[in-house]
Design a protein around this motif. Structure first.
Motif, short mmCIF file in Angstrom:
data_model
loop_
_atom_site.label_atom_id
_atom_site.label_comp_id
_atom_site.label_asym_id
_atom_site.label_seq_id
_atom_site.Cartn_x
_atom_site.Cartn_y
_atom_site.Cartn_z
N ILE A 135 1.00 -1.24 -0.13
CA ILE A 135 0.10 -0.01 0.15
C ILE A 135 1.12 1.22 0.00
O ILE A 135 0.55 2.02 -0.69
CB ILE A 135 -0.95 -0.03 1.20
CG1 ILE A 135 -1.95 -1.13 0.88
CG2 ILE A 135 -1.62 1.48 1.31
CD1 ILE A 135 -2.84 -1.42 2.20
N GLY A 136 1.97 1.30 0.78
CA GLY A 136 2.82 2.57 1.12
C GLY A 136 3.69 2.62 -0.29
O GLY A 136 3.58 3.72 -0.68
N THR A 137 4.06 1.56 -0.71
CA THR A 137 4.86 1.68 -2.07
C THR A 137 4.05 2.30 -3.33
O THR A 137 4.22 3.29 -4.14
CB THR A 137 5.41 0.29 -2.57
OG1 THR A 137 6.15 -0.14 -1.54
CG2 THR A 137 6.20 0.51 -3.71
N TYR A 138 2.70 1.82 -3.26
CA TYR A 138 1.93 2.16 -4.74
C TYR A 138 0.86 3.19 -4.33
O TYR A 138 0.63 3.82 -5.44
CB TYR A 138 1.25 0.72 -5.07
CG TYR A 138 2.21 -0.08 -5.81
CD1 TYR A 138 2.65 0.24 -7.25
CD2 TYR A 138 3.13 -1.00 -5.19
CE1 TYR A 138 3.50 -0.33 -7.86
CE2 TYR A 138 4.02 -1.81 -5.99
CZ TYR A 138 4.19 -1.43 -7.29
OH TYR A 138 5.35 -2.16 -7.73
N THR A 139 0.83 3.48 -3.30
CA THR A 139 -0.05 4.91 -2.83
C THR A 139 1.14 5.95 -3.34
O THR A 139 0.87 6.98 -3.95
CB THR A 139 -0.14 5.07 -1.26
OG1 THR A 139 -1.17 4.18 -1.16
CG2 THR A 139 -0.64 6.35 -1.17
N MET A 140 2.63 5.89 -2.88
CA MET A 140 3.37 6.83 -3.81
C MET A 140 3.45 6.88 -5.13
O MET A 140 3.62 8.01 -5.75
CB MET A 140 4.98 6.42 -3.09
CG MET A 140 5.96 7.17 -3.55
SD MET A 140 7.44 6.96 -3.01
CE MET A 140 7.81 5.32 -2.87
N SER A 141 3.44 5.71 -5.80
CA SER A 141 3.32 5.57 -7.16
C SER A 141 2.26 6.32 -7.78
O SER A 141 2.42 7.27 -8.70
CB SER A 141 3.58 4.47 -7.73
OG SER A 141 3.34 4.04 -9.02
N THR A 142 0.99 5.83 -7.04
CA THR A 142 -0.26 6.49 -7.81
C THR A 142 -0.38 7.77 -7.63
O THR A 142 -0.84 8.52 -8.63
CB THR A 142 -1.44 5.65 -7.35
OG1 THR A 142 -1.65 5.88 -6.05
CG2 THR A 142 -1.54 4.07 -7.69
N PHE A 143 0.08 8.36 -6.47
CA PHE A 143 -0.17 9.90 -6.36
C PHE A 143 0.95 10.56 -7.28
O PHE A 143 0.49 11.49 -7.74
CB PHE A 143 0.17 10.40 -4.77
CG PHE A 143 -0.84 9.89 -3.87
CD1 PHE A 143 -2.06 9.16 -4.16
CD2 PHE A 143 -0.48 10.28 -2.32
CE1 PHE A 143 -2.93 8.74 -2.98
CE2 PHE A 143 -1.64 10.25 -1.67
CZ PHE A 143 -2.88 9.46 -1.98
#
Length: 154
Positions: A135-143
């Motif tokens: 979640i942390g990794t891909y929240t950063m990417s999506t944002f």
């Protein structure tokens, strides 16, 4: 960026845009590599990623990770259910999707019942923490993809 080209055979436009901040790009690439070594099986990792990507409306990640699911042998019914935010046909993967959504909805404050439900599908407390990593990794990417207006194709 050279490592991305070696790995994918091309430089996605989204990666090029993230390179505006080498720290963000390097952080994302390092975290995604760590997530790939987690004890969650590959399709379960992609369920976490797709759940975050669809929730955050990141078309770049949805397309890239739909393709990755296909390469992993996932069927179109699973991919469509993820994209449409519907229950997944596989109960174990649905448990991963629901747990991911619960972690997002509660900022990690998942109740005992929700955690127990996740664990009842043969998942572990380590898996639960690895969902947080995804979640942390891909929240950063999506944002970042949304902020930079990254195109699906460029």
């Amino acid at each position: 960026m050279e490592a991305v080209v070696r790995n994918l055979g091309r430089l996605p436009a989204a990666v090029a845009r993230l390179a505006e901040s080498p720290q963000l790009l390097n952080g994302f690439l390092q975290l995604s590599a760590v997530f790939e070594t987690s004890t969650l099986e590959p399709v379960a990792r992609e369920v976490v990623i797709m759940t975050v990507a669809v929730r955050n409306d990141c078309h770049v990640c949805v397309e890239m990770h739909s393709e990755k699911l296909r390469k992993l042998g996932a069927d179109e019914a699973l991919i469509a259910a993820l994209c449409e935010q519907r229950d997944l046909p596989d109960e174990s993967l649905e448990a991963v999707r629901r747990f991911t959504l619960a972690v997002l909805a509660t900022a990690g404050g998942v109740g005992d019942e929700e955690l127990e439900r996740f664990l009842s599908y043969g998942r572990t407390e380590r898996n639960a923490l690895e969902v947080v990593l995804g979640i942390g990794t891909y929240t950063m990417s999506t944002f970042a993809n949304r902020l930079t207006r990254a195109a699906v194709r460029a």
